[in-house]
Scaffold this motif. Structure first.
Motif, PDB file in Angstrom:
ATOM      1  N   UNK A  26       0.829  -1.210   0.000  1.00  0.00           N
ATOM      2  CA  UNK A  26       0.000   0.000   0.000  1.00  0.00           C
ATOM      3  C   UNK A  26       0.859   1.254   0.000  1.00  0.00           C
ATOM      4  N   UNK A  27       1.875   1.268   0.845  1.00  0.00           N
ATOM      5  CA  UNK A  27       2.750   2.440   0.927  1.00  0.00           C
ATOM      6  C   UNK A  27       3.553   2.626  -0.355  1.00  0.00           C
ATOM      7  N   UNK A  28       3.969   1.519  -0.968  1.00  0.00           N
ATOM      8  CA  UNK A  28       4.707   1.618  -2.232  1.00  0.00           C
ATOM      9  C   UNK A  28       3.809   2.208  -3.325  1.00  0.00           C
ATOM     10  N   UNK A  29       2.540   1.772  -3.372  1.00  0.00           N
ATOM     11  CA  UNK A  29       1.614   2.325  -4.350  1.00  0.00           C
ATOM     12  C   UNK A  29       1.329   3.793  -4.108  1.00  0.00           C
ATOM     13  N   UNK A 144       2.751   3.148   8.140  1.00  0.00           N
ATOM     14  CA  UNK A 144       3.992   2.407   8.351  1.00  0.00           C
ATOM     15  C   UNK A 144       4.162   1.970   9.794  1.00  0.00           C
ATOM     16  N   UNK A 145       3.762   2.829  10.722  1.00  0.00           N
ATOM     17  CA  UNK A 145       3.850   2.481  12.144  1.00  0.00           C
ATOM     18  C   UNK A 145       2.926   1.318  12.482  1.00  0.00           C
ATOM     19  N   UNK A 186       9.559   7.181   3.622  1.00  0.00           N
ATOM     20  CA  UNK A 186       9.985   7.430   2.246  1.00  0.00           C
ATOM     21  C   UNK A 186       8.831   8.002   1.421  1.00  0.00           C
ATOM     22  N   UNK A 187       7.607   7.567   1.725  1.00  0.00           N
ATOM     23  CA  UNK A 187       6.441   8.101   1.019  1.00  0.00           C
ATOM     24  C   UNK A 187       6.044   9.472   1.538  1.00  0.00           C
ATOM     25  N   UNK A 188       6.205   9.700   2.849  1.00  0.00           N
ATOM     26  CA  UNK A 188       5.684  10.922   3.466  1.00  0.00           C
ATOM     27  C   UNK A 188       6.578  12.132   3.242  1.00  0.00           C
ATOM     28  N   UNK A 189       7.884  11.975   3.386  1.00  0.00           N
ATOM     29  CA  UNK A 189       8.797  13.125   3.360  1.00  0.00           C
ATOM     30  C   UNK A 189       8.744  13.878   2.022  1.00  0.00           C
ATOM     31  N   UNK A 190       8.863  13.196   0.865  1.00  0.00           N
ATOM     32  CA  UNK A 190       8.760  13.957  -0.397  1.00  0.00           C
ATOM     33  C   UNK A 190       7.399  14.614  -0.574  1.00  0.00           C
TER      34      UNK A 190
END
Length: 225
Positions: A26-29, A144-145, A186-190
């Motif tokens: 899910x996070x990768x998508x 992620x948590x 990695x998904x959130x910061x950008x």
């Protein structure tokens, strides 16, 4: 050497529990969609800024308003936001000016309302997908948590079947869980950085559009005298 191989990122992802793998997928998508919108929005804002600067230069060069209007109408699909705002205002001004029962104030107000409506549409287009980036930036770490907590719970449950708990036995399970947090960040910061940057750029464009509408309204008011 075997420990290093066992704790590689790919191995940890493949050996993670089904729930943690689902969280990672899910996070990768979400991250992929986020980067897609980041690049799309970067080109969109950059193009809007360039077209705004070009139109401002043409408008304040002292050219004929009718020629600018005809140019905007003929090249409507490639016109920038400010040019479309000008087109809407000048079209309404021309239409209302021909009505003899209207006062100058009513004509200018009608033109201003037309520009305001077009301004809202242009801003909606510029701000599209910003809410998605904001949501990714705020929610992804928590997703992620969740994967991390679930993975650690799974690792400790597996220890209950082991006679003695050692670092070697618990490390892979915890490492698998922590990968979910890393992917979430990695998904959130950008997404957060892009949202802040684009919001700032769009706000500056909005100020330029609003200033143009006020200045153009003053020009139209002078033409009514």
């Amino acid at each position: 050497m075997n420990v290093t191989q066992d704790l590689s990122i790919l191995h940890l992802i493949l050996q993670a529990s089904a729930v943690v793998q689902a969280v990672m997928a899910l996070l990768a998508g979400v991250s992929f969609m986020s980067w897609y919108y980041i690049f799309m929005k970067w080109f969109s804002v950059r193009q809007s800024r360039a077209k705004t600067e070009t139109f401002e230069r043409d408008f304040w060069s002292g050219g004929d308003l009718n020629n600018l209007y005809n140019s905007a109408v003929n090249d409507r699909h490639h016109a920038g936001s400010m040019e479309r705002i000008f087109e809407a205002g000048f079209r309404e001004f021309t239409k209302l000016k021909g009505q003899k029962n209207l006062e100058a104030k009513d004509v200018v107000d009608g033109s201003r309302r037309a520009m305001r409506a077009t301004y809202q549409r242009e801003m909606d287009a510029l701000e599209s997908h910003l809410a998605f980036l904001a949501s990714v930036g705020s929610v992804s770490p928590y997703i992620g948590l969740f994967g991390t907590v679930w993975g650690i719970m799974h690792a400790f449950r597996a220890l209950s079947n082991v006679g003695s708990a050692t670092l070697a036995s618990v490390a892979p399970g915890i490492a698998e869980a922590l990968v979910a947090t890393a992917i979430g960040l990695f998904a959130a910061i950008p997404a957060v950085l892009a949202y802040n940057r684009f919001s700032h750029d769009i706000d500056r464009l909005a100020v330029r559009y609003e200033s143009f509408m006020e200045e153009f309204s003053n020009i139209l008011q002078r033409q009514m005298r």
